[in-house]
Design an enzyme around this catalytic site. Structure first.
Site, PDB file in Angstrom:
ATOM      1  N   MET A  42      40.231  45.258  43.196  1.00 56.57           N
ATOM      2  CA  MET A  42      40.821  44.053  43.796  1.00 56.57           C
ATOM      3  C   MET A  42      40.833  44.126  45.316  1.00 56.57           C
ATOM      4  SD  MET A  42      44.855  44.597  42.923  1.00 56.57           S
ATOM      5  CE  MET A  42      45.316  43.049  43.652  1.00 56.57           C
ATOM      6  N   LEU A  64      42.721  35.523  37.422  1.00 50.34           N
ATOM      7  CA  LEU A  64      43.862  36.429  37.587  1.00 50.34           C
ATOM      8  C   LEU A  64      45.182  35.712  37.314  1.00 50.34           C
ATOM      9  CD1 LEU A  64      44.891  39.259  38.590  1.00 50.34           C
ATOM     10  CD2 LEU A  64      45.152  38.196  40.825  1.00 50.34           C
ATOM     11  N   GLU A 314      56.055  49.018  46.126  1.00 52.60           N
ATOM     12  CA  GLU A 314      56.859  48.625  44.960  1.00 52.60           C
ATOM     13  C   GLU A 314      57.513  49.831  44.264  1.00 52.60           C
ATOM     14  OE1 GLU A 314      54.715  46.125  42.280  1.00 52.60           O
ATOM     15  OE2 GLU A 314      56.424  45.913  40.933  1.00 52.60           O
TER      16      GLU A 314
END
Ligand code: FES
Length: 384
Positions: A42, A64, A314
């Protein structure tokens, strides 16, 4: 009555039957190299000013995130809304995504190994083609043409196949090829999935073992291994996307390699928007486990081959740092681990010596897929 169809028959009848399906063995007889090996992924913005374009391309990709007929307009709006926050996230991880740096390194090191493993297809030349960031697929294809590449392998860096990820990258490669290489001067074959490749599995197991050593021996075998993969919208799962099953296959193989020494679960991260996504979510799971007093946990990013925002921000900052629990750690990503570089080369070498242009699974579309592009791109790659 039972109807039996081979996967290839699922494709439209427009496959040029006279040529039949080429095999990699056929290709190796035709050409002795150079062989291009293109790592598909990606991508991510290497610098802060690239963030908007990256987000726009990502939300504009209906493979996506399906947003319906206003996809393009919505993509501009969502990208504009999210850019300041995401720019800040990239600033917090050092000013950009390291995915290009890692991918280029992996491509170079893989090719050095391949030149030794497979001199008959050497020299091997590594390329990177990103779906949403530079180098974009079109730029890479143009470079390959300039370099005189006539034979290439599209090698997905999403080990577990999803139509949202590898499928999208291959659809894009097919569209770009139609435009830039209409006479198909480059002959392609595809490594479309490798979820249980032994080198991949062993590298994950090694990285987990390394991290487990940071815990006291008295608690080590009770540390929970929490495998975390990017989630999918349930609309994609319900279409019959193979990703959840393939991620589970990787997890089971890794646990098998580790002889099931520890309790484990597979959880899902990075949900966006209000629609239903595959769960349980990684962040909710951590909160719930901590509440239950289970505070020794290793997060294992199981569907990424390099560090990027989903691991560095994250997992590391939003979950681990925020939780402020010492026993919660993350296994290192595969990045430049020598075992992983060997695994990349081995996967390509197996492909070169194998007899298929792609896996059998690639030939079969999702049972509920109605997208013409999925059929057309398969027709292209499977009839090279
Ligand atoms: Fe899976 Fe089209 S969406 S093959």
């Amino acid at each position: 009555m039972t109807l039996r169809l081979s996967p290839i028959r699922v494709l439209r009848t427009s496959i040029p039957r006279t040529r039949g399906l080429a095999t990699t063995a056929d290709l190796s007889n035709e050409s002795k190299g150079p062989t291009g090996v293109v790592l598909l992924n990606m991508g991510g913005p290497s610098t802060i000013p690239e963030v908007y374009d990256f987000l726009y391309r990502l939300f504009a990709d209906g493979d996506l995130i399906p947003l319906g007929r206003y996809q393009e307009k919505l993509a501009r709006f969502i990208a504009w809304r999210r850019t300041p926050k995401i720019e800040h996230h990239y600033e917090e991880i050092g000013g950009g995504s390291p995915i290009r740096k890692w991918s280029e390194y992996q491509a170079t090191e893989m090719c050095k190994r391949l030149d030794k493993l497979s001199p008959e297809t050497a020299p091997h030349k590594g390329y990177v083609a990103f779906r949403y960031a530079k180098p974009l697929t079109a730029d890479t294809l143009a470079q390959m043409q300039q370099d005189g590449i006539k034979r290439a392998i599209a090698f997905t860096q999403y080990p577990q196949y999803s139509c949202s990820t590898t499928g999208s990258s291959l659809n894009e490669l097919w569209k770009v090829t139609k435009r830039l290489d209409p006479d198909s001067e480059i002959k392609w074959s595809v490594i479309d999935r490798w979820p249980t490749h032994s080198g991949l599995v062993k590298t994950f197991a090694q990285l987990i073992t390394d991290k487990l050593k940071e815990y006291d021996e008295s608690v080590r075998d009770r540390v929970i291994l929490l495998f975390s993969a990017h989630s999918l919208p349930m609309s994609v799962v319900n279409r019959g996307d193979p990703y959840p099953a393939e991620v589970a296959a990787t997890v089971y193989s890794v646990m098998s390699e580790l002889k099931f020494t520890n309790p484990y679960r597979l959880v899902w991260q990075s949900q966006v928007g209000p629609s239903a996504w595959l769960g349980a979510q990684t962040s909710d799971t951590i909160k719930s486990l901590v509440k239950k007093g289970q505070t020794n946990i290793i997060l294992v990013p199981i569907a990424f081959t390099s560090d990027h925002i989903e691991t560095l921000h994250e997992l590391d900052l939003e979950i681990i740092k925020e939780t402020k629990v010492e026993g919660i750690k993350r296994a290192e990503s595969l990045n430049g681990h020598p075992m992983f570089l060997d695994a990349l080369a081995d996967a390509v070498h197996n492909h070169l010596t194998g007899a298929a242009v792609a896996s059998n699974q690639y030939a079969m579309q999702c049972p509920m897929c109605t997208k013409e592009v999925c059929t057309d791109s398969r027709n292209f790659f499977l009839t090279q």
